[in-house]
Design a protein around this motif. Structure first.
Motif, short mmCIF file in Angstrom:
data_model
loop_
_atom_site.label_atom_id
_atom_site.label_comp_id
_atom_site.label_asym_id
_atom_site.label_seq_id
_atom_site.Cartn_x
_atom_site.Cartn_y
_atom_site.Cartn_z
N ILE A 24 0.84 -1.21 0.00
CA ILE A 24 0.00 0.00 0.00
C ILE A 24 0.87 1.25 0.00
CG2 ILE A 24 -1.68 1.35 1.33
CD1 ILE A 24 -2.95 -1.06 -0.02
N GLN A 25 1.94 1.26 0.76
CA GLN A 25 2.82 2.43 0.80
C GLN A 25 3.48 2.67 -0.55
OE1 GLN A 25 2.91 4.71 3.23
NE2 GLN A 25 1.31 3.45 4.12
N ALA A 26 3.88 1.60 -1.23
CA ALA A 26 4.48 1.74 -2.56
C ALA A 26 3.44 2.27 -3.55
CB ALA A 26 5.04 0.40 -3.04
N LYS A 27 2.22 1.79 -3.43
CA LYS A 27 1.13 2.27 -4.30
C LYS A 27 0.89 3.75 -4.04
CE LYS A 27 -3.18 0.83 -6.20
NZ LYS A 27 -2.52 0.38 -7.41
N ASN A 28 0.86 4.16 -2.77
CA ASN A 28 0.68 5.56 -2.43
C ASN A 28 1.75 6.42 -3.08
OD1 ASN A 28 -1.46 4.73 -0.85
ND2 ASN A 28 -0.43 5.10 1.09
N ALA A 29 2.98 5.97 -3.03
CA ALA A 29 4.09 6.73 -3.62
C ALA A 29 3.91 6.89 -5.13
CB ALA A 29 5.42 6.04 -3.31
N ARG A 30 3.45 5.84 -5.79
CA ARG A 30 3.23 5.93 -7.24
C ARG A 30 2.08 6.88 -7.57
NH1 ARG A 30 3.90 0.32 -6.58
NH2 ARG A 30 1.66 0.00 -6.91
N ILE A 31 1.03 6.84 -6.77
CA ILE A 31 -0.11 7.75 -6.98
C ILE A 31 0.33 9.19 -6.77
CG2 ILE A 31 -2.37 8.46 -6.08
CD1 ILE A 31 -2.81 5.44 -5.39
N ILE A 32 1.11 9.44 -5.73
CA ILE A 32 1.61 10.80 -5.46
C ILE A 32 2.47 11.28 -6.62
CG2 ILE A 32 3.15 12.12 -3.96
CD1 ILE A 32 1.98 10.39 -1.62
N ALA A 33 3.29 10.41 -7.18
CA ALA A 33 4.13 10.80 -8.33
C ALA A 33 3.26 11.20 -9.52
CB ALA A 33 5.06 9.65 -8.70
N ILE A 34 2.18 10.47 -9.75
CA ILE A 34 1.27 10.81 -10.85
C ILE A 34 0.59 12.15 -10.56
CG2 ILE A 34 -0.86 10.13 -12.04
CD1 ILE A 34 0.06 7.16 -11.44
N LEU A 35 0.16 12.36 -9.33
CA LEU A 35 -0.47 13.63 -8.96
C LEU A 35 0.51 14.79 -9.12
CD1 LEU A 35 -2.50 12.61 -5.78
CD2 LEU A 35 -3.44 13.37 -7.98
N ALA A 36 1.77 14.57 -8.77
CA ALA A 36 2.78 15.63 -8.89
C ALA A 36 2.87 16.13 -10.33
CB ALA A 36 4.14 15.14 -8.40
N GLU A 37 2.73 15.23 -11.29
CA GLU A 37 2.74 15.65 -12.70
C GLU A 37 1.60 16.62 -12.99
OE1 GLU A 37 2.60 12.10 -15.07
OE2 GLU A 37 4.49 11.34 -14.26
N LYS A 38 0.46 16.41 -12.35
CA LYS A 38 -0.70 17.28 -12.55
C LYS A 38 -0.52 18.64 -11.88
CE LYS A 38 -4.00 13.54 -13.06
NZ LYS A 38 -4.39 13.86 -14.42
N PHE A 39 0.36 18.70 -10.89
CA PHE A 39 0.63 19.94 -10.17
C PHE A 39 2.00 20.50 -10.54
CE2 PHE A 39 -2.47 17.83 -7.29
CZ PHE A 39 -3.46 18.80 -7.37
N ASP A 40 2.32 20.43 -11.83
CA ASP A 40 3.58 20.98 -12.36
C ASP A 40 4.81 20.50 -11.60
OD1 ASP A 40 2.23 22.45 -14.35
OD2 ASP A 40 1.79 24.05 -12.91
#
Length: 86
Positions: A24-40
């Motif tokens: 779950i923690q690894a999944k969270n990190a991947r989701i955050i990385a995808i979100l970061a792309e959306k926030f420049d």
């Protein structure tokens, strides 16, 4: 012996719980990385949005096996949730 059997069962359950937590923690990190792309590229903004979202809480709580959904799907859901409340 019964004691050994119980000890092995508890150890096995603890290892499974620990493994699930790591996944779950690894999944969270991947989701955050995808979100970061959306926030420049802002990792701080992505983390803030992620950790304050209802969707992230549901992932942590194991609701509806959300952890089985794709990282991109969950990132889109969290971004949509953020956009609706902003």
């Amino acid at each position: 012996s019964v004691f050994r059997k119980v000890l092995l069962e508890r150890t096995s359950q603890k290892m499974m719980d620990d493994s699930k937590h790591i996944i779950i923690q690894a999944k969270n990190a991947r989701i955050i990385a995808i979100l970061a792309e959306k926030f420049d590229g802002s990792l701080a903004k992505a983390m803030d949005v992620f950790y304050h979202s209802a969707t992230a809480q549901m992932i942590q709580d194991g609701v509806a096996d959300l952890h089985c959904r794709s990282d991109h799907y969950l990132a889109e859901e969290i971004y949509r949730e953020y956009a609706e409340t902003s």
